[in-house]
Design an enzyme around this catalytic site. Structure first.
Site, PDB file in Angstrom:
ATOM      1  N   ILE A  46       0.770  -1.215  -0.222  1.00  0.00           N
ATOM      2  CA  ILE A  46      -0.019   0.116   0.057  1.00  0.00           C
ATOM      3  C   ILE A  46       0.845   1.188   0.000  1.00  0.00           C
ATOM      4  O   ILE A  46       0.660   2.321  -0.604  1.00  0.00           O
ATOM      5  CB  ILE A  46      -1.128  -0.108   1.122  1.00  0.00           C
ATOM      6  CG1 ILE A  46      -2.064  -1.146   0.978  1.00  0.00           C
ATOM      7  CG2 ILE A  46      -1.547   1.187   1.565  1.00  0.00           C
ATOM      8  CD1 ILE A  46      -2.918  -1.435   2.198  1.00  0.00           C
ATOM      9  N   TYR A 198      -0.100  -7.582  18.121  1.00  0.00           N
ATOM     10  CA  TYR A 198      -0.101  -6.513  16.629  1.00  0.00           C
ATOM     11  C   TYR A 198      -1.326  -5.643  16.972  1.00  0.00           C
ATOM     12  O   TYR A 198      -1.348  -4.589  16.728  1.00  0.00           O
ATOM     13  CB  TYR A 198      -0.434  -7.608  15.701  1.00  0.00           C
ATOM     14  CG  TYR A 198      -0.839  -6.840  14.307  1.00  0.00           C
ATOM     15  CD1 TYR A 198      -0.076  -6.060  13.479  1.00  0.00           C
ATOM     16  CD2 TYR A 198      -2.193  -6.813  14.001  1.00  0.00           C
ATOM     17  CE1 TYR A 198      -0.344  -5.401  12.560  1.00  0.00           C
ATOM     18  CE2 TYR A 198      -2.802  -6.016  13.004  1.00  0.00           C
ATOM     19  CZ  TYR A 198      -1.597  -5.192  12.049  1.00  0.00           C
ATOM     20  OH  TYR A 198      -2.244  -4.813  11.102  1.00  0.00           O
ATOM     21  N   LYS A 202      -1.679  -1.616  17.336  1.00  0.00           N
ATOM     22  CA  LYS A 202      -2.622  -0.776  16.586  1.00  0.00           C
ATOM     23  C   LYS A 202      -3.630   0.048  17.428  1.00  0.00           C
ATOM     24  O   LYS A 202      -3.871   1.148  17.037  1.00  0.00           O
ATOM     25  CB  LYS A 202      -3.515  -1.820  15.606  1.00  0.00           C
ATOM     26  CG  LYS A 202      -2.705  -2.532  14.629  1.00  0.00           C
ATOM     27  CD  LYS A 202      -2.315  -1.599  13.305  1.00  0.00           C
ATOM     28  CE  LYS A 202      -0.724  -1.304  13.593  1.00  0.00           C
ATOM     29  NZ  LYS A 202      -0.269  -0.480  12.484  1.00  0.00           N
TER      30      LYS A 202
END
Length: 299
Positions: A46, A198, A202
């Site tokens: 991305i 993870y 975030k």
């Protein structure tokens, strides 16, 4: 029993893929001639797709990547795809505080402007400074980078910061005791433990975004006419979206006119979304900021 559950799960996945994952597209026609953008982790995925689009719009794009070989290969590809020579590779290892400081120093000496900072990179493992890598790169590295570049962003206002997170933050938690004692969000190494860490990293992104927006609101209240855009976007279902689909919200947040009043908001599929209470926790966001300052040596 099991077959029915499997069929239901497949049906949900189908709906999610075609309704949520397909998503909206960035419709902005904005040109960026004379503007400078940093995209971390822009040698692949991305980040690279985002860099190509911004370069096509005339921006001077800084590819901030850890691996010199991959970064230089991406540089050639992005220049070729975008038709722009205003693309530069600068080495940045977000898992190394010394590398971050060196990058910021070099950038500030060589580049007079910074209009958009896209904090996109992410990794797993352990950093050279002894931090858990998902905490070190996904949060702490971007925390330090943003703070080191903040004055330049203010000078070039109106400017924007886009912090890239994911819907996984909904499942995150922050163990401040573990952070203080082990400089990590968790200590497990199994797949389940790593998945939880993870998600925790975030949540750190969202809380950083929340606290930064608050601090900038105070700053902006004293300095009329300057606006700094802080937007968070999730990579929804990263295992389904292709890079063009996945880059749309980043581009929307970087380019769309008229969204300045939404500073600090959470965007998904080019649309503002509500956050759970834990992602808007003022006390937790302030505590994370203070710990991050200490770990980065900013105090």
């Amino acid at each position: 029993g099991f077959v029915f559950i499997l069929l239901v799960a497949l049906r949900i996945a189908y709906i999610y893929r075609h309704i949520v994952v397909k998503g909206e597209r960035c419709t902005s026609k904005a040109k960026l001639h004379g503007k400078t953008v940093i995209v971390t982790g822009s040698n692949t995925g991305i980040g690279k797709t985002t860099a190509i689009d911004l370069a096509q719009r005339g921006a001077r794009v800084i590819l901030a990547c850890r691996c010199k070989q991959r970064g230089e290969a991406a540089l050639e590809e992005i220049r070729r795809e975008s038709g722009s020579s205003q693309v530069v590779f600068m080495q940045l290892d977000l898992g190394n505080l010394k590398s971050i400081r060196s990058f910021a120093e070099s950038f500030l000496k060589s580049e007079p402007r910074l209009d958009i900072l896209i904090n996109n990179a992410g990794r797993t493992g352990q950093t050279e400074d002894g931090f858990g890598l998902m905490f070190g790169v996904n949060h702490l590295g971007h925390f330090l980078l943003t703070n080191l570049l903040l004055d330049r962003l203010k000078e070039c206002a109106p400017s924007r910061i886009i912090n890239v997170s994911s819907m996984a933050h909904n499942f995150g938690k922050i163990d401040f005791d573990c952070l203080n004692s082990h400089k990590a969000l968790g200590l497990g190494t199994s797949f389940i433990h790593l998945l939880q860490i993870y998600c925790d990293s975030k949540l750190c992104n969202v809380l950083f975004n929340h606290e930064l927006a608050k601090r900038l609101a105070v700053y902006l209240g004293r300095n009329t006419g300057l606006f700094l855009q802080i937007i968070l976007k999730p990579i929804t279902a990263f295992f389904f979206k292709n890079t063009i689909q996945g880059s749309q919200t980043t581009l929307h947040c970087a380019l769309q006119e008229g969204i300045e009043p939404l500073s600090g908001c959470y965007f998904s599929n080019c649309t503002v979304r509500d956050l759970f209470a834990k992602a808007r926790d003022d006390a937790a966001a302030k505590k994370l900021w203070e710990i991050s300052e200490r770990l980065c040596g900013l105090l």
